[in-house]
Design a protein around this motif. Structure first.
Motif, short mmCIF file in Angstrom:
data_model
loop_
_atom_site.label_atom_id
_atom_site.label_comp_id
_atom_site.label_asym_id
_atom_site.label_seq_id
_atom_site.Cartn_x
_atom_site.Cartn_y
_atom_site.Cartn_z
N VAL B 23 4.37 6.50 3.34
CA VAL B 23 3.00 6.09 3.00
C VAL B 23 2.38 7.08 2.02
O VAL B 23 1.79 6.69 1.00
CB VAL B 23 2.14 5.96 4.27
CG1 VAL B 23 0.66 5.86 3.92
CG2 VAL B 23 2.57 4.75 5.09
N ARG B 26 4.01 6.63 -1.36
CA ARG B 26 3.78 5.37 -2.07
C ARG B 26 2.32 5.09 -2.35
O ARG B 26 1.97 4.42 -3.31
CB ARG B 26 4.19 4.20 -1.18
CG ARG B 26 5.58 3.82 -1.01
CD ARG B 26 5.47 2.75 0.05
NE ARG B 26 6.71 2.20 0.47
CZ ARG B 26 6.82 1.57 1.64
NH1 ARG B 26 5.79 1.47 2.44
NH2 ARG B 26 7.96 1.05 2.00
N GLY B 27 1.49 5.50 -1.44
CA GLY B 27 0.21 4.83 -1.32
C GLY B 27 -0.94 5.37 -2.13
O GLY B 27 -2.09 5.11 -1.78
N GLY B 28 -0.70 6.10 -3.19
CA GLY B 28 -1.84 6.59 -3.94
C GLY B 28 -2.61 7.61 -3.13
O GLY B 28 -2.02 8.58 -2.66
N PRO B 29 -3.89 7.36 -2.90
CA PRO B 29 -4.72 8.42 -2.31
C PRO B 29 -4.59 8.55 -0.79
O PRO B 29 -5.56 8.37 -0.06
CB PRO B 29 -6.12 7.99 -2.71
CG PRO B 29 -6.03 6.50 -2.84
CD PRO B 29 -4.64 6.17 -3.22
N TRP B 30 -3.40 8.80 -0.33
CA TRP B 30 -3.19 9.10 1.09
C TRP B 30 -2.83 10.56 1.21
O TRP B 30 -2.11 11.09 0.38
CB TRP B 30 -2.06 8.24 1.65
CG TRP B 30 -2.48 6.88 2.07
CD1 TRP B 30 -2.71 5.82 1.26
CD2 TRP B 30 -2.76 6.44 3.40
NE1 TRP B 30 -3.11 4.74 2.00
CE2 TRP B 30 -3.14 5.09 3.32
CE3 TRP B 30 -2.71 7.04 4.65
CZ2 TRP B 30 -3.48 4.35 4.44
CZ3 TRP B 30 -3.04 6.29 5.77
CH2 TRP B 30 -3.43 4.96 5.66
N GLY B 41 -9.19 7.23 2.42
CA GLY B 41 -10.59 6.81 2.39
C GLY B 41 -11.50 7.86 2.98
O GLY B 41 -11.10 8.98 3.31
N ARG B 45 -15.15 3.95 5.64
CA ARG B 45 -13.83 3.39 5.33
C ARG B 45 -12.75 4.46 5.45
O ARG B 45 -11.80 4.48 4.69
CB ARG B 45 -13.85 2.79 3.92
CG ARG B 45 -14.68 1.53 3.79
CD ARG B 45 -13.83 0.29 4.07
NE ARG B 45 -12.89 0.08 3.00
CZ ARG B 45 -13.05 -0.82 2.03
NH1 ARG B 45 -14.10 -1.61 2.02
NH2 ARG B 45 -12.16 -0.95 1.09
N LEU B 47 -9.57 5.86 7.30
CA LEU B 47 -8.49 5.39 8.17
C LEU B 47 -7.57 6.56 8.48
O LEU B 47 -7.06 7.21 7.57
CB LEU B 47 -7.69 4.28 7.47
CG LEU B 47 -6.44 3.78 8.19
CD1 LEU B 47 -6.78 3.22 9.56
CD2 LEU B 47 -5.75 2.70 7.36
N LEU B 271 3.05 -0.29 10.52
CA LEU B 271 2.07 -0.49 9.44
C LEU B 271 1.53 -1.93 9.45
O LEU B 271 0.36 -2.16 9.18
CB LEU B 271 2.75 -0.18 8.10
CG LEU B 271 1.82 0.14 6.94
CD1 LEU B 271 0.89 1.31 7.26
CD2 LEU B 271 2.64 0.46 5.69
N ILE B 275 -2.33 -2.79 9.45
CA ILE B 275 -2.90 -3.65 8.41
C ILE B 275 -3.71 -4.79 9.05
O ILE B 275 -4.82 -5.11 8.60
CB ILE B 275 -1.78 -4.22 7.49
CG1 ILE B 275 -1.22 -3.10 6.60
CG2 ILE B 275 -2.31 -5.37 6.62
CD1 ILE B 275 0.02 -3.51 5.79
N LEU B 284 -10.60 -6.96 4.41
CA LEU B 284 -9.68 -6.83 3.28
C LEU B 284 -8.68 -7.98 3.30
O LEU B 284 -8.45 -8.61 4.34
CB LEU B 284 -8.91 -5.52 3.37
CG LEU B 284 -9.72 -4.23 3.43
CD1 LEU B 284 -8.80 -3.04 3.64
CD2 LEU B 284 -10.52 -4.05 2.15
N SER B 286 -4.58 -8.85 2.02
CA SER B 286 -3.39 -8.17 1.50
C SER B 286 -2.24 -9.16 1.43
O SER B 286 -2.27 -10.18 2.07
CB SER B 286 -2.98 -7.03 2.43
OG SER B 286 -2.57 -7.55 3.67
#
Lengths: 228, 286
Positions: B23, B26-30, B41, B45, B47, B271, B275, B284, B286
């Motif tokens: 995660v 892959r997940g950008g801003p984690w 977040g 928001r 998580l 996950l 989700i 959201l 997805s």
């Protein structure tokens, strides 16, 4: 579900997009914001409608006892302490607000929300997001003078639901010296509990309403606004 | 929102650690949050996923963990996800992942010396599993997790596509298959079938459970403790159990490495559940 089915349903693209979505601002999801007022109403309606059954569930201890009256048969549940019941209930409300994401979305305009505007403002106040509770002291204390029938059609019941309305009464009773929780209010809580086979006295109910007021103040002082 | 993810052995723990690494990669801003957590977040928001590796097994240990995480209503976790492996009765379900929808308990019984050969003879008292004649006790209730099949506020099976399973929880590794036919009742319901009070073999208990549950049947050693305590704490809708069918009951030929690989590959299921809850909460898609 085997692995290929799992990977097909949760493809790399889908997962990566979802993971990135979390960090994006709320306003970057226009399709969802269109639906915000409905989502608000659904959440608030659920929070309002579930109050009686939730309070009974959380206030019930595992202790059982025979009905005291010979005219009724079967077992009834005894309540936990009034302080614990109030604590569990408000913790539940705060959690529901958080996991419902009520304050994680864009706010709809208060116009058009009707009674929900008072409820939303109360939750905002409870979460430390506004300095004062909605309506005024008299609005909440009016509950003290109402019989059951009057209460059923009253403003506070309609707007914030039966238990939060009683707890706000408890809060305002402590704010305004010289006031006490009335028998009207405590009897109504006894009735709510007995509808769930939970046996409570008037004294227990009065203590729970006062404890609810104290717990409201404690929650308000301790919740970090950001966490909602 | 805060999710606690609990594992029972080191292979399951490694699978969650791998998920967190995937995660974050892959997940950008984690970001990492301490050695056992990741987050994304902020504010309303935010998580957070936090891993609680128990490195021990059993219904009591799992229940104790749940009690510790939920001992006070002020606790951090909104949801707790248990991730682990399980034995499967029908080997066609091997290498599949399931959400535990219901759990029953088959453990209370007798250990006695066998009449002929050396060793020990283990049987189960059927009065704890079904209605018996003569009636001595109420059978132990099975536990249902309401969000799995939609009797709560969410239908995780429909949303995630991960099927529901029934767990027969026990306190031993079971290496026998169900008996060829289920025990025959003395009388049929309604309200319920009644059996002659006595001792059952594990094979009988498996066959009995398979006969009434109508879901894929898994066997493991934690879900009953989790379910009963969740019920007592009134948090059934906040506890989710994900099981990967890594072993066939009769043929335990799978190596630890194969089990470990399987748990890593299926960690996406954790996950998927996250989700589902987050999407509902925050609206959201997805």
């Amino acid at each position: 579900m085997n692995l290929s089915q799992l990977r097909e349903r949760y493809s790399e693209d889908r997962v990566v997009n979802w993971l990135r979505t979390l960090a994006e601002p709320v306003e970057s999801h226009p399709p969802e914001t269109r639906d915000v007022p409905n989502r608000f109403r659904e959440t608030l309606s659920r929070l309002r409608g579930e109050q009686e059954i939730t309070f009974v569930r959380l206030a019930a201890s595992a202790q059982l006892q025979e009905w005291p009256s010979s005219e009724q048969s079967g077992l009834v549940y005894m309540p936990v302490s009034p302080v614990r019941a109030a604590h569990l209930f408000l913790a539940y409300v705060i959690r529901q607000v958080r996991i419902s994401g009520l304050f994680a979305r864009q706010w709809p305009s208060p116009q058009g929300l009707g009674d929900d505007a008072v409820f939303l403002s109360l939750l905002e106040w409870l979460g430390g997001l506004r300095p004062s509770y909605p309506a005024d002291q008299d609005y909440w204390l009016a509950r003290n003078r109402m019989s059951l029938f009057q209460f059923r059609v009253s403003a506070s019941q309609r707007t914030v639901g039966p238990i939060l309305s009683l707890f706000m009464l408890g809060y305002c009773v402590q704010e305004k010296s010289g006031t006490v929780v009335s028998r009207f209010a405590s009897r109504d809580l006894v009735r709510i509990l007995s509808s769930g086979s939970l046996l409570a006295t008037d004294e227990w109910a009065r203590s729970a309403i006062v404890a609810g007021g104290i717990e409201l103040a404690r929650v308000r002082a301790s919740v970090v606004p950001e966490a909602l | 929102m805060h999710f606690a993810i609990v594992t029972f052995n080191e292979r399951e723990a490694a699978a969650i650690e791998a998920l967190f690494n995937q995660v974050v990669a892959r997940g950008g801003p984690w970001y990492r949050r301490g050695p056992d957590g990741i987050y994304a977040g902020s504010g309303a928001r935010l998580l957070v996923l936090r891993h609680h590796p128990l490195n021990s097994q059993g219904n009591v240990v799992a229940a104790t963990c749940l009690a510790r995480l939920f001992k006070d209503e002020d606790e951090e976790a909104d949801f707790i996800i248990f991730y682990g492996c399980a034995g499967v009765v029908d080997s066609s379900y091997l290498d599949n992942v399931f959400l535990v929808s219901q759990v029953s308990y088959a453990s209370l019984g007798t250990v006695s010396p066998p009449s002929t050969s050396p060793g020990e003879h283990i049987t189960l008292k059927n009065k704890w599993m079904c209605y018996t004649k003569p009636k001595e006790v109420e059978p132990l209730m099975s536990v249902t997790f309401p969000d799995v099949e939609g009797s709560g506020t969410l239908d995780l099976v429909a949303i995630t596509g991960i099927p529901a399973a029934h767990v027969m929880a026990t306190d031993k590794v079971v290496k026998v298959s169900p008996s060829s036919s289920p025990p025959k009742p003395l009388a049929y319901g309604p309200p319920h079938d009644t059996y002659k009070k006595g001792d059952w073999l594990y094979a009988d208990a498996l066959s009995y459970t398979q006969n009434y549950c109508h879901l894929p049947l898994l066997v493991e050693m934690e879900s009953y403790g989790i379910g009963m305590l969740a019920k007592a704490l009134k948090i059934e809708e906040r506890a989710i159990i994900i099981r990967v069918a890594t072993d066939s009951l009769v043929d335990h030929s799978g190596s630890d490495q194969r089990q470990a690989d399987s748990l890593v590959r299926f960690n996406l299921a954790v996950l998927a559940v996250v989700i589902a809850y987050v999407n509902r909460a925050w609206g959201l898609t997805s």
